[in-house]
Write an enzyme that holds these catalytic residues in place. Structure first.
Site, short mmCIF file in Angstrom:
data_model
loop_
_atom_site.label_atom_id
_atom_site.label_comp_id
_atom_site.label_asym_id
_atom_site.label_seq_id
_atom_site.Cartn_x
_atom_site.Cartn_y
_atom_site.Cartn_z
N CYS A 148 4.12 -1.42 2.93
CA CYS A 148 5.45 -1.08 3.44
C CYS A 148 5.65 0.44 3.40
CB CYS A 148 6.54 -1.86 2.70
SG CYS A 148 8.12 -1.86 3.60
N HIS B 144 5.20 -7.16 3.98
CA HIS B 144 5.03 -7.43 2.55
C HIS B 144 4.10 -8.62 2.37
CE1 HIS B 144 7.96 -4.64 0.83
NE2 HIS B 144 8.66 -4.84 1.94
N GLU C 275 2.87 -9.70 -0.32
CA GLU C 275 3.27 -10.39 -1.55
C GLU C 275 4.47 -11.30 -1.33
OE1 GLU C 275 6.03 -6.87 -1.57
OE2 GLU C 275 4.03 -7.31 -0.81
#
Length: 192
Positions: free
Chosen positions: A77, A169, A171
């Site tokens: 990001c 993202h 994650e």
């Protein structure tokens, strides 16, 4: 060992948890002696480009990272954007590891680009939905491995030498995001 760089503006706990889930040894640090030991350096980030670069410089991380340019570095990001030369967000210089300028997303759609969007790529594994939250984007270039369409083409994954940038993202993108993160750690997306 993987080191997540802690400069005070990041999604560190989620990224650390994701990397641990993949079975890797991971340490969070902003100390040169730890970063120097890394095989892979992760530069996370959420927030404003200029503020992030101010903190990176205050902590001398720009110099520390510049001494580790032989290592794989993955920016996530804002971390991806920080690896570029410059950003229009705050008219600030970046780390300069990837050529180009970060600019505000120009689209008829709402900005920030928020939510799930499909990846477009020639790479066989890069074709599913991932989670984005950003208002600025990298330039389209030969370094773009995958992009998302949001009224304009938005680079989602870039690779330049040993630098990999992931705008979304991983994650927060479920099992598929973890697969992408694993691929980035294992070597990236070029010549697969």
């Amino acid at each position: 060992m993987i080191v997540i760089v802690d400069y005070g503006l990041g999604n560190i706990s989620n990224v650390k948890r994701a990397i641990e889930h993949l079975g890797y040894e991971v340490v969070v640090s902003n100390k040169q002696n730890i970063i120097d030991q890394a095989e892979t350096i992760i530069l996370p980030g959420v927030g404003h480009f200029k503020d992030a670069m101010s903190e990176i410089k205050r902590l001398n991380l720009d110099a520390i990272l510049a001494k580790n340019t032989d290592k794989k570095m993955i920016g996530i990001c804002l971390g991806m954007q920080l690896m570029y030369e410059h950003s229009d967000e705050g008219d600030a210089s970046g780390l300069g590891f990837i050529p180009g300028n970060i600019s505000r997303i120009q689209t008829e759609y709402p900005v920030p680009h928020l939510g799930w969007n499909n990846l477009v790529s020639k790479h066989p594994m890069l074709n599913q939905d991932v989670y984005f939250v950003h208002s600025y984007q990298a330039p389209m270039s030969e370094n773009v491995i995958a992009y998302a369409q949001y009224g304009t083409d938005i680079p989602a994954i870039v690779q330049f030498n040993n630098y990999i940038g992931i705008q979304f993202h991983p994650e927060k993108s479920g099992t598929y995001g973890l697969q992408i993160l694993r691929q980035a750690i294992q070597g990236g997306f070029i010549n697969d």
